[in-house]
Design a protein around this motif. Sequence first.
Motif, short mmCIF file in Angstrom:
data_model
loop_
_atom_site.label_atom_id
_atom_site.label_comp_id
_atom_site.label_asym_id
_atom_site.label_seq_id
_atom_site.Cartn_x
_atom_site.Cartn_y
_atom_site.Cartn_z
N PHE A 1 0.84 -1.20 0.00
CA PHE A 1 0.00 0.00 0.00
C PHE A 1 0.88 1.25 0.00
CE2 PHE A 1 -2.23 3.41 2.19
CZ PHE A 1 -3.48 3.40 1.60
N ARG B 1 2.85 1.72 -3.36
CA ARG B 1 2.00 2.23 -4.44
C ARG B 1 1.59 3.67 -4.21
NH1 ARG B 1 -1.93 -2.76 -6.29
NH2 ARG B 1 -2.84 -1.10 -7.57
N LYS C 1 -7.76 4.81 -11.12
CA LYS C 1 -7.74 3.35 -10.95
C LYS C 1 -6.95 2.95 -9.71
CE LYS C 1 -8.32 2.18 -15.85
NZ LYS C 1 -7.67 1.65 -17.08
N GLU C 2 -5.85 3.66 -9.46
CA GLU C 2 -5.08 3.38 -8.25
C GLU C 2 -5.90 3.71 -7.00
OE1 GLU C 2 -1.33 2.30 -7.40
OE2 GLU C 2 -2.68 1.21 -8.71
N TYR D 1 -7.93 0.88 -5.63
CA TYR D 1 -7.14 -0.02 -4.78
C TYR D 1 -6.97 0.57 -3.38
CZ TYR D 1 -2.76 -1.61 -2.68
OH TYR D 1 -1.81 -2.04 -1.78
N LYS E 1 -10.10 0.36 -1.33
CA LYS E 1 -10.38 -1.03 -0.94
C LYS E 1 -9.58 -1.41 0.30
CE LYS E 1 -10.44 -5.79 -2.69
NZ LYS E 1 -10.13 -6.68 -3.84
#
Length: 217
Positions: free
Chosen positions: A96, A99, A188-189, A192, A195
């Motif tokens: 996490f 990214r 889009k990242e 993630y 989530k």
Amino acid sequence: GNKTAILSGDFLLACGIERLNSLNQPNIMHIFSRVLRDLSVSELLQMEWEKNPKITLKIYDSIIYGKTASLFGACTESAGLLSGLDPKQCKALSEFGVRLGKLFQKKDDCLDYFYTSNESGKEFLKDFKNGLYTYPILILKEKVGSKVKKEIDILVSKDTKSEKDCEAIISLLNAFGIEEILTEEFKKENVYFQKVLSQFEDSEYKNLFKSQLEKLI
């Protein structure tokens, strides 16, 4: 001056190591030792490639990993260790952070081209004027043919950029929709990130984190 800056940096590094030692967590000391190694390697890599037209997205990714993402990952992984989470959970938190760190660096690169100085707090087109191959330019080069790539390299490599040069690079970025492409990538990242965050109970810290993440996206 350089000598004072270097010695001050050494002092702060020693303070940081002393603070880590006080936690009595050998694993965390190992994590941050790795970060220092990654940072040193990536800075050398950046010095080697920053004005080289042959730089690739893979090399860029290695640079921003060591320069930014490795530290973000160390912070999130260490939080997991200090909270007593198991190795699998800590690894997920590390991913996490990594990214998030990469997104942070890519967005910082975008500020140079797609935001005014008043919006970003940075000098508009500073990276371009310094001849640096940052993320928007590398993505642009992925989308164009060899003739336009050569044109881009000529623009970036000029020691002094005219107003016409600045207009030309902005025109190319707009023509190939680079800002829109990167905005979609960041969104889009964010799916993630949201989530991962959904696994944690609501709190003022979680809400603060989410609000800052929204600003970044």
